[in-house]
Design a protein around this motif. Structure first.
Motif, PDB file in Angstrom:
ATOM      1  N   ALA A   1     -16.187  17.240  33.374  1.00 17.25           N
ATOM      2  CA  ALA A   1     -17.029  16.607  34.390  1.00 17.25           C
ATOM      3  C   ALA A   1     -18.386  17.305  34.491  1.00 17.25           C
ATOM      4  O   ALA A   1     -19.423  16.648  34.588  1.00 17.25           O
ATOM      5  N   THR A   2     -18.367  18.628  34.429  1.00 12.69           N
ATOM      6  CA  THR A   2     -19.620  19.378  34.503  1.00 12.69           C
ATOM      7  C   THR A   2     -20.502  19.085  33.300  1.00 12.69           C
ATOM      8  O   THR A   2     -21.712  18.867  33.447  1.00 12.69           O
TER       9      THR A   2
ATOM     10  N   LEU B   1     -21.911  15.603  33.674  1.00  8.24           N
ATOM     11  CA  LEU B   1     -22.951  15.547  34.701  1.00  8.24           C
ATOM     12  C   LEU B   1     -24.267  16.162  34.215  1.00  8.24           C
ATOM     13  O   LEU B   1     -25.343  15.623  34.491  1.00  8.24           O
TER      14      LEU B   1
ATOM     15  N   SER C   1     -27.408  13.854  33.854  1.00  8.43           N
ATOM     16  CA  SER C   1     -28.579  14.140  34.686  1.00  8.43           C
ATOM     17  C   SER C   1     -29.842  14.270  33.850  1.00  8.43           C
ATOM     18  O   SER C   1     -30.890  13.734  34.218  1.00  8.43           O
TER      19      SER C   1
ATOM     20  N   ALA D   1     -24.179   9.377  38.291  1.00  8.43           N
ATOM     21  CA  ALA D   1     -23.386  10.588  38.547  1.00  8.43           C
ATOM     22  C   ALA D   1     -21.994  10.232  39.054  1.00  8.43           C
ATOM     23  O   ALA D   1     -20.993  10.807  38.612  1.00  8.43           O
TER      24      ALA D   1
ATOM     25  N   LEU E   1     -19.965   8.881  36.136  1.00  8.36           N
ATOM     26  CA  LEU E   1     -19.554   9.934  35.212  1.00  8.36           C
ATOM     27  C   LEU E   1     -18.396  10.758  35.767  1.00  8.36           C
ATOM     28  O   LEU E   1     -17.506  11.181  35.027  1.00  8.36           O
ATOM     29  N   LEU E   2     -18.413  11.009  37.069  1.00 10.26           N
ATOM     30  CA  LEU E   2     -17.308  11.751  37.680  1.00 10.26           C
ATOM     31  C   LEU E   2     -15.999  10.955  37.609  1.00 10.26           C
ATOM     32  O   LEU E   2     -14.936  11.516  37.384  1.00 10.26           O
TER      33      LEU E   2
ATOM     34  N   ARG F   1     -15.925  16.659  44.516  1.00  9.83           N
ATOM     35  CA  ARG F   1     -16.509  15.609  43.680  1.00  9.83           C
ATOM     36  C   ARG F   1     -17.775  15.051  44.328  1.00  9.83           C
ATOM     37  O   ARG F   1     -18.749  14.767  43.641  1.00  9.83           O
TER      38      ARG F   1
ATOM     39  N   GLY G   1     -21.474  15.222  42.544  1.00 10.05           N
ATOM     40  CA  GLY G   1     -22.318  14.050  42.351  1.00 10.05           C
ATOM     41  C   GLY G   1     -23.670  14.190  43.020  1.00 10.05           C
ATOM     42  O   GLY G   1     -24.706  13.797  42.465  1.00 10.05           O
TER      43      GLY G   1
ATOM     44  N   ALA H   1     -25.753  16.708  41.004  1.00 11.55           N
ATOM     45  CA  ALA H   1     -26.256  16.093  39.770  1.00 11.55           C
ATOM     46  C   ALA H   1     -27.431  15.167  40.062  1.00 11.55           C
ATOM     47  O   ALA H   1     -28.406  15.115  39.297  1.00 11.55           O
ATOM     48  N   THR H   2     -27.367  14.452  41.173  1.00 11.26           N
ATOM     49  CA  THR H   2     -28.470  13.568  41.554  1.00 11.26           C
ATOM     50  C   THR H   2     -29.716  14.373  41.902  1.00 11.26           C
ATOM     51  O   THR H   2     -30.825  14.028  41.473  1.00 11.26           O
TER      52      THR H   2
ATOM     53  N   SER I   1     -19.666   9.234  45.187  1.00 10.27           N
ATOM     54  CA  SER I   1     -18.996  10.246  44.344  1.00 10.27           C
ATOM     55  C   SER I   1     -17.702  10.761  44.952  1.00 10.27           C
ATOM     56  O   SER I   1     -16.880  11.331  44.254  1.00 10.27           O
TER      57      SER I   1
END
Length: 140
Positions: free
Chosen positions: A16-17, A20, A24, A53, A56-57, A68, A72, A75-76, A139
């Motif tokens: 996930a990281t 992101l 991003s 974001a 993707l999560l 989570r 999100g 990331a935004t 998210s």
């Protein structure tokens, strides 16, 4: 030594990281190109970054919850910062006669912040604020 047992959710966070971070920077690059082509800030792209974001999560199957939602939102915010820095660098590149990425290497964070604060009108700030809220809600 017995093998360690990791919960399924813990194994998903590295993916996930990575998604992101890639997402991003990718959405910020598209945002910079669109802003450069249109000659405006195109701050509505922040909402697209928030939805990206959240998607993707979900794609990484990160566990729903506060972590989570925070990921999100972070990331935004990262997309917003990268895009505003890149837009400022691209706008400075033309008069200086250099390429945008050369301008980005010479642009300091304080100067980029000053240029972004001058370029973003109240409606742009509203889009950015809405994107952060949308990221937190979608998210979670």
């Amino acid at each position: 030594m017995p093998p360690r047992h990791h919960p399924a959710g813990a194994r998903r966070w590295p993916l996930a990281t990575a998604l992101l971070l890639l997402g991003s920077t990718g959405i910020a690059a598209a945002w910079i190109l669109l802003a450069d082509a249109s000659g405006t800030q195109t701050s509505w792209m922040a909402v697209i970054a928030a939805l990206d974001a959240a998607w993707l999560l979900r794609l990484a199957r990160a566990r729903p919850g506060l972590a989570r939602a925070f990921a999100g939102t972070a990331a935004t915010v990262l997309s917003i910062v990268i895009a505003n820095f890149g837009i400022a660098a691209a706008q400075l590149a033309r008069p200086m006669g250099v390429l945008p990425w050369e301008s980005a290497l010479k642009l300091g964070p304080h100067h980029a912040y000053t240029l972004a604060s001058l370029a973003n009108a109240p409606v742009d700030l509203a889009w950015l604020g809405a994107a952060v809220v949308i990221a937190a809600v979608t998210s979670r």
